[in-house]
Design a protein around this motif. Structure first.
Motif, short mmCIF file in Angstrom:
data_model
loop_
_atom_site.label_atom_id
_atom_site.label_comp_id
_atom_site.label_asym_id
_atom_site.label_seq_id
_atom_site.Cartn_x
_atom_site.Cartn_y
_atom_site.Cartn_z
N GLN A 75 0.84 -1.20 0.00
CA GLN A 75 0.00 0.00 0.00
C GLN A 75 0.88 1.25 0.00
N ASP A 76 1.87 1.25 0.87
CA ASP A 76 2.77 2.39 0.98
C ASP A 76 3.48 2.65 -0.35
N TYR A 77 3.98 1.60 -0.98
CA TYR A 77 4.66 1.72 -2.26
C TYR A 77 3.74 2.36 -3.30
N TYR A 78 2.52 1.85 -3.42
CA TYR A 78 1.61 2.35 -4.44
C TYR A 78 1.10 3.75 -4.12
N LEU A 79 0.93 4.07 -2.85
CA LEU A 79 0.54 5.45 -2.49
C LEU A 79 1.62 6.43 -2.93
N LYS A 80 2.87 6.10 -2.67
CA LYS A 80 3.97 6.98 -3.07
C LYS A 80 4.03 7.12 -4.59
N ARG A 81 3.81 6.02 -5.26
CA ARG A 81 3.86 6.05 -6.72
C ARG A 81 2.74 6.90 -7.31
N ALA A 135 1.15 9.30 -5.77
CA ALA A 135 1.44 10.69 -5.41
C ALA A 135 2.42 11.31 -6.40
N GLU A 136 3.47 10.58 -6.72
CA GLU A 136 4.47 11.09 -7.66
C GLU A 136 3.89 11.29 -9.06
N GLU A 137 3.17 10.29 -9.55
CA GLU A 137 2.64 10.36 -10.91
C GLU A 137 1.56 11.43 -11.07
N MET A 138 0.84 11.70 -9.99
CA MET A 138 -0.26 12.67 -10.09
C MET A 138 0.13 14.04 -9.55
N GLY A 139 1.31 14.15 -8.96
CA GLY A 139 1.72 15.43 -8.42
C GLY A 139 0.92 15.84 -7.19
N ILE A 140 0.61 14.85 -6.35
CA ILE A 140 -0.16 15.09 -5.12
C ILE A 140 0.75 14.75 -3.95
N GLY A 141 0.65 15.49 -2.88
CA GLY A 141 1.44 15.19 -1.68
C GLY A 141 1.07 13.82 -1.13
N VAL A 142 2.07 13.02 -0.83
CA VAL A 142 1.82 11.66 -0.36
C VAL A 142 1.06 11.68 0.97
N GLU A 143 1.32 12.66 1.83
CA GLU A 143 0.60 12.73 3.11
C GLU A 143 -0.89 12.96 2.91
N ILE A 144 -1.24 13.71 1.85
CA ILE A 144 -2.65 13.92 1.53
C ILE A 144 -3.29 12.58 1.17
N LEU A 145 -2.60 11.79 0.37
CA LEU A 145 -3.14 10.48 -0.01
C LEU A 145 -3.27 9.57 1.21
N TYR A 146 -2.29 9.59 2.11
CA TYR A 146 -2.38 8.79 3.33
C TYR A 146 -3.61 9.20 4.13
N THR A 147 -3.82 10.50 4.27
CA THR A 147 -4.97 11.01 5.02
C THR A 147 -6.28 10.58 4.37
N GLU A 148 -6.34 10.71 3.06
CA GLU A 148 -7.56 10.31 2.34
C GLU A 148 -7.79 8.81 2.43
N LEU A 149 -6.73 8.03 2.38
CA LEU A 149 -6.87 6.58 2.50
C LEU A 149 -7.45 6.22 3.86
N ARG A 150 -6.92 6.84 4.91
CA ARG A 150 -7.42 6.57 6.26
C ARG A 150 -8.86 7.04 6.40
N ARG A 151 -9.16 8.19 5.84
CA ARG A 151 -10.51 8.74 5.94
C ARG A 151 -11.51 7.82 5.24
N GLY A 152 -11.10 7.25 4.13
CA GLY A 152 -12.00 6.41 3.35
C GLY A 152 -12.08 4.97 3.82
N SER A 153 -11.22 4.58 4.76
CA SER A 153 -11.24 3.19 5.19
C SER A 153 -12.47 2.91 6.03
N LYS A 154 -12.88 1.67 6.02
CA LYS A 154 -14.08 1.27 6.75
C LYS A 154 -13.78 1.19 8.24
N ASN A 155 -14.81 1.27 9.07
CA ASN A 155 -14.65 1.21 10.52
C ASN A 155 -14.34 -0.19 11.03
N LYS A 156 -14.51 -1.21 10.19
CA LYS A 156 -14.30 -2.58 10.60
C LYS A 156 -12.90 -2.78 11.18
#
Length: 186
Positions: free
Chosen positions: A104-110, A112-133
């Motif tokens: 997950q970490d590898y693909y998030l970084k990738r 982020a780089e390809e889209m020109g988005i801060g990796v921390e933003i993607l981490y935050t969005e991933l956590r926000r979108g994860s299920k409560n389970k």
């Protein structure tokens, strides 16, 4: 997995992604040149050419992310924030299905780089979108109450540092994934 390079073939390859994410099978995707299927390709170009092409097959996650990021988007449209957010969200939906956090970490970084988005933003969005389970009751309570997460996390950590009993109780109930602020995940 070998697919035709037409829209139906690409869509079939993308649908196959979910089947392989939770398995130990390391699938690769091979798109054949337009108008070719494995049989016609081998007849025209030979087995050696097919095997050479197969050697260039992409991992199924790599394939899906590349197609998501670059799928027929007008270069002008790609720069729009709405389109960027939509494509990033689609990438995150795929990445959150990957059971291995290192991957997950590898693909998030990738992404982020390809889209020109801060990796921390993607981490935050991933956590926000994860299920409560399977998440900690501490984290759910903070999110449900609308409390600013980093502040709540900071208070929780301060209390845990001062109170040995709270530290003992929390030890088995909290994990690094329960913290959204990167400074508290270290």
């Amino acid at each position: 997995l070998t697919f035709d390079s037409d829209v139906a073939g690409v869509n079939a390859a993308l649908r196959a992604t979910d089947l392989f994410l939770n398995s130990d099978v390391k699938a690769k995707v091979l798109l054949l040149p337009e108008g070719e299927d494995p049989d016609s390709f081998i007849r025209k170009h030979g087995k050696a050419s097919f095997l050479e092409l197969a050697g260039e097959a992409k991992g199924i996650i790599d394939f899906a992310l590349e197609r998501t990021i670059g799928r027929g988007v007008d270069p002008k449209e790609r720069c729009s924030i709405d389109k960027t957010a939509q494509v990033a969200g689609e990438c995150l939906n795929l990445i959150k299905k990957i059971p291995n956090r290192i991957k997950q970490d590898y693909y998030l970084k990738r992404v982020a780089e390809e889209m020109g988005i801060g990796v921390e933003i993607l981490y935050t969005e991933l956590r926000r979108g994860s299920k409560n389970k399977g998440r900690s009751p501490f984290r759910e309570k903070a999110e449900d109450s609308g409390v600013n997460k980093p502040k709540a996390e900071e208070i929780l950590l301060a209390l845990m540092m001062k109170d040995g009993e709270l530290r003992r109780i929390s030890k088995d109930r909290l994990s690094i994934d329960d913290f959204s602020d990167p400074q508290f995940r270290e």
